[in-house]
Design a protein around this motif. Structure first.
Motif, PDB file in Angstrom:
ATOM      1  N   PHE A 119       0.850  -1.195   0.000  1.00  0.00           N
ATOM      2  CA  PHE A 119       0.000   0.000   0.000  1.00  0.00           C
ATOM      3  C   PHE A 119       0.881   1.239   0.000  1.00  0.00           C
ATOM      4  O   PHE A 119       1.773   1.369   0.840  1.00  0.00           O
ATOM      5  CB  PHE A 119      -0.909  -0.003   1.241  1.00  0.00           C
ATOM      6  N   ILE A 120       0.640   2.116  -0.944  1.00  0.00           N
ATOM      7  CA  ILE A 120       1.421   3.360  -1.011  1.00  0.00           C
ATOM      8  C   ILE A 120       0.526   4.505  -0.535  1.00  0.00           C
ATOM      9  O   ILE A 120      -0.522   4.772  -1.123  1.00  0.00           O
ATOM     10  CB  ILE A 120       1.922   3.636  -2.439  1.00  0.00           C
ATOM     11  N   THR A 121       0.976   5.194   0.530  1.00  0.00           N
ATOM     12  CA  THR A 121       0.124   6.227   1.126  1.00  0.00           C
ATOM     13  C   THR A 121       0.055   7.489   0.275  1.00  0.00           C
ATOM     14  O   THR A 121      -0.977   8.135   0.204  1.00  0.00           O
ATOM     15  CB  THR A 121       0.623   6.615   2.536  1.00  0.00           C
ATOM     16  N   GLY A 164      -5.823 -10.588   2.127  1.00  0.00           N
ATOM     17  CA  GLY A 164      -5.673 -11.709   3.062  1.00  0.00           C
ATOM     18  C   GLY A 164      -6.495 -11.446   4.306  1.00  0.00           C
ATOM     19  O   GLY A 164      -7.681 -11.085   4.215  1.00  0.00           O
ATOM     20  N   PRO A 165      -5.873 -11.558   5.479  1.00  0.00           N
ATOM     21  CA  PRO A 165      -6.617 -11.364   6.731  1.00  0.00           C
ATOM     22  C   PRO A 165      -6.857  -9.888   7.057  1.00  0.00           C
ATOM     23  O   PRO A 165      -7.442  -9.576   8.087  1.00  0.00           O
ATOM     24  CB  PRO A 165      -5.701 -12.003   7.773  1.00  0.00           C
ATOM     25  N   PHE A 166      -6.372  -9.002   6.190  1.00  0.00           N
ATOM     26  CA  PHE A 166      -6.515  -7.565   6.438  1.00  0.00           C
ATOM     27  C   PHE A 166      -7.639  -6.983   5.584  1.00  0.00           C
ATOM     28  O   PHE A 166      -7.850  -7.407   4.445  1.00  0.00           O
ATOM     29  CB  PHE A 166      -5.226  -6.813   6.067  1.00  0.00           C
ATOM     30  N   ARG A 167      -8.310  -5.965   6.155  1.00  0.00           N
ATOM     31  CA  ARG A 167      -9.134  -5.077   5.350  1.00  0.00           C
ATOM     32  C   ARG A 167      -8.533  -3.682   5.518  1.00  0.00           C
ATOM     33  O   ARG A 167      -8.240  -3.274   6.646  1.00  0.00           O
ATOM     34  CB  ARG A 167     -10.587  -5.068   5.830  1.00  0.00           C
ATOM     35  N   VAL A 168      -8.354  -3.015   4.406  1.00  0.00           N
ATOM     36  CA  VAL A 168      -7.632  -1.735   4.469  1.00  0.00           C
ATOM     37  C   VAL A 168      -8.440  -0.643   3.757  1.00  0.00           C
ATOM     38  O   VAL A 168      -9.030  -0.884   2.704  1.00  0.00           O
ATOM     39  CB  VAL A 168      -6.243  -1.853   3.797  1.00  0.00           C
ATOM     40  N   GLY A 178      -4.011   8.278   5.005  1.00  0.00           N
ATOM     41  CA  GLY A 178      -3.719   7.374   6.099  1.00  0.00           C
ATOM     42  C   GLY A 178      -4.356   6.043   5.767  1.00  0.00           C
ATOM     43  O   GLY A 178      -5.145   5.931   4.822  1.00  0.00           O
ATOM     44  N   LEU A 179      -3.982   5.009   6.504  1.00  0.00           N
ATOM     45  CA  LEU A 179      -4.565   3.694   6.259  1.00  0.00           C
ATOM     46  C   LEU A 179      -5.260   3.204   7.519  1.00  0.00           C
ATOM     47  O   LEU A 179      -4.656   3.173   8.593  1.00  0.00           O
ATOM     48  CB  LEU A 179      -3.474   2.688   5.873  1.00  0.00           C
ATOM     49  N   LEU A 180      -6.524   2.846   7.356  1.00  0.00           N
ATOM     50  CA  LEU A 180      -7.210   2.169   8.447  1.00  0.00           C
ATOM     51  C   LEU A 180      -7.091   0.677   8.163  1.00  0.00           C
ATOM     52  O   LEU A 180      -7.546   0.202   7.113  1.00  0.00           O
ATOM     53  CB  LEU A 180      -8.676   2.607   8.508  1.00  0.00           C
ATOM     54  N   ILE A 181      -6.417  -0.032   9.059  1.00  0.00           N
ATOM     55  CA  ILE A 181      -6.087  -1.442   8.832  1.00  0.00           C
ATOM     56  C   ILE A 181      -6.865  -2.274   9.847  1.00  0.00           C
ATOM     57  O   ILE A 181      -6.662  -2.138  11.056  1.00  0.00           O
ATOM     58  CB  ILE A 181      -4.568  -1.669   8.998  1.00  0.00           C
ATOM     59  N   GLU A 182      -7.739  -3.128   9.326  1.00  0.00           N
ATOM     60  CA  GLU A 182      -8.625  -3.881  10.219  1.00  0.00           C
ATOM     61  C   GLU A 182      -8.211  -5.350  10.270  1.00  0.00           C
ATOM     62  O   GLU A 182      -7.954  -5.952   9.223  1.00  0.00           O
ATOM     63  CB  GLU A 182     -10.059  -3.769   9.695  1.00  0.00           C
ATOM     64  N   THR A 183      -8.131  -5.893  11.475  1.00  0.00           N
ATOM     65  CA  THR A 183      -7.861  -7.325  11.640  1.00  0.00           C
ATOM     66  C   THR A 183      -8.758  -7.840  12.762  1.00  0.00           C
ATOM     67  O   THR A 183      -9.388  -7.055  13.470  1.00  0.00           O
ATOM     68  CB  THR A 183      -6.398  -7.602  12.058  1.00  0.00           C
ATOM     69  N   HIS A 184      -8.766  -9.153  12.912  1.00  0.00           N
ATOM     70  CA  HIS A 184      -9.571  -9.736  13.997  1.00  0.00           C
ATOM     71  C   HIS A 184      -9.008  -9.387  15.355  1.00  0.00           C
ATOM     72  O   HIS A 184      -9.674  -9.571  16.376  1.00  0.00           O
ATOM     73  CB  HIS A 184      -9.658 -11.265  13.831  1.00  0.00           C
ATOM     74  N   LEU A 185      -7.781  -8.940  15.404  1.00  0.00           N
ATOM     75  CA  LEU A 185      -7.163  -8.585  16.699  1.00  0.00           C
ATOM     76  C   LEU A 185      -7.174  -7.083  16.938  1.00  0.00           C
ATOM     77  O   LEU A 185      -6.494  -6.574  17.824  1.00  0.00           O
ATOM     78  CB  LEU A 185      -5.734  -9.131  16.772  1.00  0.00           C
ATOM     79  N   GLY A 186      -7.904  -6.357  16.109  1.00  0.00           N
ATOM     80  CA  GLY A 186      -8.020  -4.920  16.352  1.00  0.00           C
ATOM     81  C   GLY A 186      -7.652  -4.106  15.127  1.00  0.00           C
ATOM     82  O   GLY A 186      -7.193  -4.642  14.110  1.00  0.00           O
ATOM     83  N   ARG A 187      -7.869  -2.807  15.243  1.00  0.00           N
ATOM     84  CA  ARG A 187      -7.658  -1.907  14.117  1.00  0.00           C
ATOM     85  C   ARG A 187      -6.466  -0.997  14.372  1.00  0.00           C
ATOM     86  O   ARG A 187      -6.219  -0.542  15.480  1.00  0.00           O
ATOM     87  CB  ARG A 187      -8.903  -1.049  13.908  1.00  0.00           C
ATOM     88  N   ILE A 188      -5.747  -0.754  13.292  1.00  0.00           N
ATOM     89  CA  ILE A 188      -4.583   0.142  13.359  1.00  0.00           C
ATOM     90  C   ILE A 188      -4.879   1.332  12.462  1.00  0.00           C
ATOM     91  O   ILE A 188      -5.384   1.166  11.348  1.00  0.00           O
ATOM     92  CB  ILE A 188      -3.324  -0.593  12.851  1.00  0.00           C
ATOM     93  N   PHE A 189      -4.573   2.536  12.950  1.00  0.00           N
ATOM     94  CA  PHE A 189      -4.610   3.676  12.042  1.00  0.00           C
ATOM     95  C   PHE A 189      -3.175   4.120  11.790  1.00  0.00           C
ATOM     96  O   PHE A 189      -2.479   4.591  12.689  1.00  0.00           O
ATOM     97  CB  PHE A 189      -5.450   4.836  12.587  1.00  0.00           C
ATOM     98  N   HIS A 190      -2.739   3.889  10.535  1.00  0.00           N
ATOM     99  CA  HIS A 190      -1.394   4.277  10.096  1.00  0.00           C
ATOM    100  C   HIS A 190      -1.559   5.656   9.453  1.00  0.00           C
ATOM    101  O   HIS A 190      -2.185   5.790   8.404  1.00  0.00           O
ATOM    102  CB  HIS A 190      -0.895   3.236   9.085  1.00  0.00           C
ATOM    103  N   SER A 191      -0.992   6.683  10.078  1.00  0.00           N
ATOM    104  CA  SER A 191      -1.381   8.056   9.702  1.00  0.00           C
ATOM    105  C   SER A 191      -0.908   8.485   8.318  1.00  0.00           C
ATOM    106  O   SER A 191      -1.505   9.360   7.706  1.00  0.00           O
ATOM    107  CB  SER A 191      -0.840   9.048  10.732  1.00  0.00           C
TER     108      SER A 191
END
Lengths: 557, 557
Positions: free
Chosen positions: A73-75, A133-137, A151-164
């Motif tokens: 993914f290129i921001t 794969g296991p990610f939704r972005v 920014g990237l909102l990265i969703e997984t079964h173990l929680g969400r990450i916001f990569h700014s």
């Protein structure tokens, strides 16, 4: 039962400003599926990397796991985020995901390197989700100094990450997406486990200003100028190029863009639809026929780069245009630390011509593309993550950003290139560490930073290079005298003696004394010669040069 | 009738900040008697002068007129004013005049170079006059960041010149002479034809602050620190060293000076009587036995110099002391443009240790030694010269300072290194111009900047170095294959081929094709080999290396 984990490993950008490359993984330990965020470059300097064209993160760790990469993914389209795509994609071979403008730039990079541009997939921003794969972005629009930064909102079964990604809080950025606090607040309400966040401007204490605040001072400046006005900004900062062009037009001047990179960026912006309403410009070949008081140039070369348009203008005629007494040159940009001398050369050259140079001294004509300290605090409050992991900064920026988060009541961790964080549990922890290396583009070849090539260059540039050639006959006896060639060393030593002659004389003596055994032993002979050369050099010129010894044996011929 | 004239020619410092050297002359054209003001050095960098230890003005023009030099006046003890005395005095051989502290430093420089220190004459300041041929000269005390800085009042039959030296307007400088407006006003009333004046801070818009304003914030900072406190400032800024030491003592800490240069400066200050009341300090070897919360270090290395104390502390243990989490490191100094990367390395290394680094970001802990823009205006008004000639600045500083004078109603002229101004008449004019060169100290040898030595080093560091050796038999036929050695080049080219083997193979083919005539012609053979090496290199690695060709002919042996 399989236990999945969520990991984060920066390979570049966490411990420096430049060559961003971050990896997230999800899955059973050692079998995580991976996504890569950004493949950027950084630039070398004469002090540490002479002759090196570009510096990239060492992606060996990723390349060894290429079959596990779900996507890249290129921001956004800055070189420190997309610049290595052409060089490194062949080692990773995963689909590249980007928004339209960034994707267009990534495709150009791939084409330049003979790769298939169709590996780039273009996406709409939030609310579109990309399955990897296991990610939704999700690409979440943010304001920055280039259009379509995300920014990237990265969703997984173990929680969400916001990569700014890189961002500023600008409600009126001119071109590109405005800052919308409600979008970040909504993401915060949906729950964010970790905010991985831009740290560049954590030491800038005041809130950032908007691009829109530049229009008035620029118009006033250009309106009051008498002669030609030339101005430089980063080519990729299309919003600024537009702000400048509009100010020039408002002051009744014809506007001309100079420099290949700038013209390319504007045309990609127009083709992808992110740039509309750009004022009419004249072609460089027509500029010299416009009266100078009616002309404004927008040129490349904010950092004093020798071959860019600004430096060429400072040295004399460029594309038929010559700056002179009474003209104005404006830096609508910031000097990146380390480039002060190069910029100074351009400024002084203009000063000698009588050109008035205006820089960003008083902050009137430039705003940063990164969030300042209070802006970062605002984002922490909007996103409300369980943890902040700073990125896009030198160590001091990461540390300061972590302190800032902790002061605001949010946990924070300093994670630098090579570290692997396990983000799965309530208390993220470092689980592994690799030495995160660098790859150099050197001419047309990729070399490792630790290959010794650059170290040898630095040594030659500090100490000079002596080459000794010696001929030995079939009986390993010297045939003629040894010969000393020098490169990068003074001809004369103390008292005006010729250095090469002094070296040759000492070597002749050394060889006269040397026994048959020494003369037959390549390694010892080499060592002995090297020692003599260094001794004479220290004595004569106070330096220990690099020495190359070439012994030719007729017995080998 | 003989017509005398008054001339001014800068040889260094007018067009750069560094290596100050100015010449004044009085007498019939071509036979003027001369005085020299300052003999300073500047420092090189990897980009333009790799391996060079010091840079000095080329004094050839002066040396050719050594019999006409009446004296060398040193304004103060900074390296950019006194640093070249040891190297250049033997070419000028005139008496050196200085005040006590500066003179002590000049004597040390002469002794280091095996020269007689007694050529230095020590003088009291104004109202003492020093006779030097047709000149009378007075040392006029000014405040600066080193004790006993002086301007020079230079009197001739054609008028008086005030040469400002480096100065700030500080009524309470701690150590050294305070700013006394009445002294300058008096000099102004006596009449000054030309003010040659420091331009360093012409772009600093606010009035300068006094050294005395630092005591309170420093005391607060050190008083609130938990762990060890280390701080760095310029070694020669004894006033600051004292301010820091007093703040440390006031906070109840033992103070220790680290770094050879700093200890030397303090002891010269004490021996010459300019430094009194310095707080007690402990020896470096005792520092490690003091509890860290009770210890303050004052160390060398404001610019991130690799071998200075600050850099050594940032890399690990230094003299038994190791910085760690919770300690504080303060830069009570400014980063000189161009040194940002070196300073950044030190800051980031401390950050990794968990040390809190405080820099001059907010201007609380450092004041400049140079007069800011409003201060320069005040001096113009006090001295009331007929003309201002700016010095001690890059071209942009000189130009801005000249504009400032003209705005204030005073004539001004930009005079850069090498220009000769005739100051005799009402309208001073440029009468002559020489290319003002530079001399490099390279190891222990002085070389000319244009000798090509440094150019060759830069080329090797950019492009690498290939050495080809070839053996020709008595009939000028190749004996064995040519041999390629490489330094600073990648081993492998495109597709993993070994570069040296590719070069050797192409050279062998070239030699096979070469006729007897070519093989007998040293120059053509050399050219041909060079061309082949470059062709193969461009093809394989995208670079054109430097090439040294060594052909050994058995016919010569």
């Amino acid at each position: 039962m399989t236990v999945n984990r969520l990991i984060y490993r920066p390979l570049g950008g966490a411990g420096e400003i430049g060559m961003n490359c971050y990896v997230y993984g999800y899955g059973p330990e050692g079998r995580e599926r991976l996504i890569v965020v950004d493949l950027g470059v950084t630039f070398g300097d004469m002090e540490t990397t002479p002759g090196v064209d570009l510096i990239m993160p060492d992606v060996t760790w990723l390349a060894e796991r290429a079959d596990r990469i779900e996507g890249i993914f290129i921001t956004h389209g800055h070189e420190d985020h997309v610049g290595a795509v052409g060089h490194l994609w062949p080692r990773l071979r995963a689909p590249i995901h980007a928004r339209r403008f960034t994707g267009a730039l990534a495709k150009l990079k791939l084409e330049e390197h003979g790769q298939d541009p169709n590996v780039v997939q273009i996406h709409e921003a939030r609310p579109e989700w990309i399955e990897a794969g296991p990610f939704r972005v999700q690409f979440v629009p943010v304001a920055h100094s280039i259009p379509e930064s995300a920014g990237l909102l990265i969703e997984t079964h173990l929680g969400r990450i916001f990569h700014s990604g890189d961002f500023k809080l600008d409600p009126t950025p001119g071109v590109g997406d405005p800052f919308e606090p409600e979008v970040l607040a909504q993401i915060g309400r949906e729950g964010v486990k970790v905010l991985t966040c831009d740290s560049t401007n954590v030491f800038s204490m005041h809130p950032g200003r908007s691009e829109a605040t530049l229009a008035k001072p620029l118009h006033e400046l250009i309106g009051s100028a008498r002669g030609l006005v030339a101005t430089t900004t980063f080519a990729s900062n299309i919003a600024r190029v537009k702000t400048l062009a509009e100010a020039g037009r408002a002051a009744g001047r014809s506007v001309c863009l100079m420099g290949r990179a700038m013209r390319k960026m504007v045309s990609v912006g127009q083709e992808t639809g992110v740039l509309t309403g750009f004022p009419p410009v004249i072609a460089p070949e027509d500029a010299s026929s416009v009266p100078r008081q009616n002309l404004m140039l927008i040129v490349t070369g904010t950092q004093g780069e020798r071959r860019a348009a600004s430096a060429q203008l400072s040295r004399g005629k460029y594309l038929g245009i010559e700056m002179k007494e009474g003209d104005t040159f404006l830096f609508s940009s910031r000097t990146i630390p380390g480039n002060e001398r190069g910029v100074g050369r351009v400024v002084n050259a203009f000063s000698e011509m009588g050109v008035d140079v205006i820089d960003d001294h008083d902050g009137l004509y430039h705003v940063s593309g990164h969030a300042n300290r209070p802006d970062l605090q605002q984002v922490h409050r909007l996103i409300k993550p369980e943890m902040v992991i700073p990125l896009h900064g030198e160590h001091r920026h990461l540390r300061e950003h972590a302190k800032l988060a902790i002061e605001g009541g949010i946990a924070a961790e300093i994670v630098t290139n090579g570290m692997m964080m396990d983000l799965s549990g309530d208390a993220p922890e470092v689980t592994e560490y690799i030495e995160a290396g660098r790859i150099y583009l050197d001419g047309s070849v990729l070399i490792g930073a630790l290959d010794g090539v650059v170290r040898d260059r630095i040594r030659m540039s500090m100490n000079g290079h002596v080459i000794i050639t010696l001929l030995l006959d079939e009986n390993d006896k010297p045939l003629g005298d040894p010969w000393a060639e020098m490169e990068g060393l003074p001809e004369f030593g103390k008292g005006g003696r010729v250095l090469s002659e002094m070296i040759e004389a000492e070597l002749t003596e050394f060889l006269d004394r040397a026994g048959a055994k020494l003369l037959r032993n390549d390694e010892k002979l080499d060592d002995g010669i090297r020692r003599v050369v260094r001794q004479v050099s220290v004595e004569e010129i106070g330096k220990k040069p690099e020495v190359t010894v070439v012994v030719s044996r007729l017995s080998d011929s």
